[in-house]
Design an enzyme around this catalytic site. Structure first.
Site, short mmCIF file in Angstrom:
data_model
loop_
_atom_site.label_atom_id
_atom_site.label_comp_id
_atom_site.label_asym_id
_atom_site.label_seq_id
_atom_site.Cartn_x
_atom_site.Cartn_y
_atom_site.Cartn_z
N ASP A 33 0.81 -0.94 -0.12
CA ASP A 33 -0.03 0.03 0.12
C ASP A 33 0.87 1.43 -0.23
OD1 ASP A 33 -3.18 0.57 0.94
OD2 ASP A 33 -1.78 2.16 1.19
N ASN A 89 -12.62 -3.12 2.97
CA ASN A 89 -13.53 -2.24 3.16
C ASN A 89 -14.43 -2.18 1.96
OD1 ASN A 89 -12.20 -1.19 5.31
ND2 ASN A 89 -10.64 -0.02 3.76
N GLN A 96 -14.95 2.32 1.42
CA GLN A 96 -14.00 1.76 0.12
C GLN A 96 -13.60 3.14 -0.54
OE1 GLN A 96 -16.06 -1.26 -2.00
NE2 GLN A 96 -14.15 -1.52 -3.43
N VAL A 98 -11.20 2.58 -3.42
CA VAL A 98 -11.00 2.03 -4.67
C VAL A 98 -11.79 0.99 -5.17
CG1 VAL A 98 -8.88 1.03 -6.16
CG2 VAL A 98 -8.39 2.70 -4.54
N HIS A 102 -10.02 -5.46 -2.95
CA HIS A 102 -8.99 -5.89 -2.36
C HIS A 102 -9.05 -6.10 -0.86
CE1 HIS A 102 -9.77 -1.47 -2.20
NE2 HIS A 102 -9.29 -1.37 -1.12
N ILE A 103 -7.99 -7.08 -0.61
CA ILE A 103 -7.90 -7.29 0.83
C ILE A 103 -6.64 -6.68 1.39
CG2 ILE A 103 -7.28 -9.05 2.58
CD1 ILE A 103 -8.47 -11.24 0.64
N HIS A 104 -6.89 -6.04 2.50
CA HIS A 104 -5.66 -5.23 3.37
C HIS A 104 -5.10 -6.04 3.98
CE1 HIS A 104 -6.49 -0.91 2.43
NE2 HIS A 104 -7.76 -1.26 2.25
#
Ligand code: 5GP
Length: 121
Positions: A33, A89, A96, A98, A102-104
């Protein structure tokens, strides 16, 4: 695969903007990130555009399972050997930004501080 993906992650997938890559195969990309919230903070995304967890279809289960199964392997490789947090998110009220699923994965290195508890704002 990402030609009609208008998000910033589409640009990353097409190589139009750089990223610090963690992992890549034909279905999945993981990269750090740009604004880390911990010692290590990376994202796992599917190459195929799925805008949000809220828009997941039953046929997306294999790619979601693959992304989740990769999380602990990549976390260990990145030095997160004493725990980490995951977050997806989702939507406006889920903050959210973007709209490419996606997984953070984020955490501090062993010996560092535990992550702060999540809060509501
Ligand atoms: P979201 O709020 O949608 O769950 O998270 C989007 C994440 O993407 C944020 O943590 C943000 O820092 C990250 N991000 C946004 N633009 C870029 C970029 O151009 N490169 C990278 N590596 N990360 C980005």
């Amino acid at each position: 695969m990402s030609d009609d993906n208008p998000t910033i992650f589409g640009k990353i997938l097409r190589g139009e903007i750089p990223c610090r890559k963690v992992y890549e195969d034909d279905e999945v990309l993981a990269f750090h990130d740009i604004h880390p919230v911990a010692d290590v903070h990376f994202l796992i995304i599917p190459k195929r555009l799925i805008p949000s967890l809220a828009e997941v279809q039953p046929g997306d289960a294999p790619i979601l399972g693959k992304m989740l199964a990769l999380a602990p392997l990549l976390a260990r490789e990145q030095g997160l050997t004493d725990g980490f947090r995951t977050a997806i998110n989702t939507g406006r009220l889920g903050r959210q930004d973007v709209y490419h699923l996606h997984i953070h994965i984020f955490g501090n290195k062993p010996g560092g501080d535990p992550l702060k508890v999540m809060h509501g704002n």
